[in-house]
Motif scaffolding. Sequence first.
Motif, PDB file in Angstrom:
ATOM      1  N   SER A 183      91.729  -5.322  50.576  1.00 47.57           N
ATOM      2  CA  SER A 183      90.896  -6.547  50.136  1.00 47.57           C
ATOM      3  C   SER A 183      90.770  -6.726  48.679  1.00 47.57           C
ATOM      4  CB  SER A 183      89.581  -6.537  50.913  1.00 47.57           C
ATOM      5  OG  SER A 183      88.777  -7.347  50.442  1.00 47.57           O
ATOM      6  N   ALA A 185      89.009  -8.895  47.443  1.00 51.64           N
ATOM      7  CA  ALA A 185      87.617  -9.218  47.153  1.00 51.64           C
ATOM      8  C   ALA A 185      86.637  -8.044  47.196  1.00 51.64           C
ATOM      9  CB  ALA A 185      86.803 -10.066  48.177  1.00 51.64           C
ATOM     10  N   ARG A 186      86.993  -6.993  48.016  1.00 52.54           N
ATOM     11  CA  ARG A 186      86.297  -5.697  48.041  1.00 52.54           C
ATOM     12  C   ARG A 186      86.535  -4.837  46.637  1.00 52.54           C
ATOM     13  NH1 ARG A 186      89.183  -2.922  51.484  1.00 52.54           N
ATOM     14  NH2 ARG A 186      88.363  -4.148  53.086  1.00 52.54           N
ATOM     15  N   VAL A 189      84.241  -6.774  43.931  1.00 56.17           N
ATOM     16  CA  VAL A 189      83.089  -6.514  44.025  1.00 56.17           C
ATOM     17  C   VAL A 189      82.674  -4.871  43.705  1.00 56.17           C
ATOM     18  CG1 VAL A 189      80.983  -6.159  45.803  1.00 56.17           C
ATOM     19  CG2 VAL A 189      82.630  -8.095  45.867  1.00 56.17           C
ATOM     20  N   SER A 224      79.780  -7.578  50.820  1.00 54.79           N
ATOM     21  CA  SER A 224      81.145  -6.847  51.008  1.00 54.79           C
ATOM     22  C   SER A 224      81.035  -5.932  52.296  1.00 54.79           C
ATOM     23  CB  SER A 224      81.642  -6.205  49.707  1.00 54.79           C
ATOM     24  OG  SER A 224      82.512  -5.351  49.662  1.00 54.79           O
ATOM     25  N   ARG A 227      80.531  -7.277  55.557  1.00 60.77           N
ATOM     26  CA  ARG A 227      81.930  -7.837  56.025  1.00 60.77           C
ATOM     27  C   ARG A 227      82.690  -6.809  56.811  1.00 60.77           C
ATOM     28  NH1 ARG A 227      86.771 -10.574  52.619  1.00 60.77           N
ATOM     29  NH2 ARG A 227      86.590  -8.212  52.022  1.00 60.77           N
ATOM     30  N   ASP A 228      82.764  -5.665  56.085  1.00 61.79           N
ATOM     31  CA  ASP A 228      83.509  -4.591  56.581  1.00 61.79           C
ATOM     32  C   ASP A 228      83.034  -3.976  57.648  1.00 61.79           C
ATOM     33  OD1 ASP A 228      85.451  -4.846  54.233  1.00 61.79           O
ATOM     34  OD2 ASP A 228      84.552  -3.210  53.123  1.00 61.79           O
TER      35      ASP A 228
END
Length: 257
Positions: A183, A185-186, A189, A224, A227-228
Amino acid sequence: MALNNTYEARLVQQETAVGAGVQILLLALLGSAIGMGPAGWLTGLAFAVASWALLSLALHRSGLRSFGPANRVTLGRATLVGGVTALVADSFQDSPPVTLFVGLTAVALILDGVDGKVARRTGTSTALGARFDMEVDAFLILVLSVYVSMSLGPWVLLIGAMRYGFVAAARVWPWLNAPLPPSTARKTVAAVQGVFLLVAASGLFPHAATFAVTATALGALLWSFGRDVLWLGRTHRATRVAPAAAERRTRPELVTS
């Protein structure tokens, strides 16, 4: 062959000892530059000893025959993190010089993007190296959150404690240890946490701006992790339901009317 392996193992262990020595040298330089108190010295020394012991144990268990250039970069970054840790511990008595504090932290954050590139370019990526890099990152974020919390309040500690809380939760619910899909995004962040906390720690901005930056960092991290965790939970439930459904299809007596 056995003698050669023993010699290589000793060389690997010697590099960790050199890292601990450089850490102590950095503490001596910081102590002479700012007159660091007992809290800073003791914390810095504890970090050096703990880092050396844990890394030596991990290297012994992994059986690596070469420390590798990427791990050397990470070890250098860990040395800087040890210096930052000592400054934060000392700040409970006297505030550290902003330039020195920001400089050490900034270099440690910059090097975070170097060790991975070195590992890929030299073909020396290892599971231990990735774990070493992650642990150094996590500890730096924890230390920075402690420092920022002294001016903004204890809620900032959630930033530094979140990763350790996740690890603790995974011991209770092992499904949290399942691999996550890649990811961007991860990664983004995770990368900005240190930058945002450094901005907050620098004291260069008004209180409202510092609060907003830190709250943004916490909000992004909560999103984050949340979501995970949701993805892992759904995946775990799906893996439990699928075998049960397959068994019902193959064993009609399990199907209730």
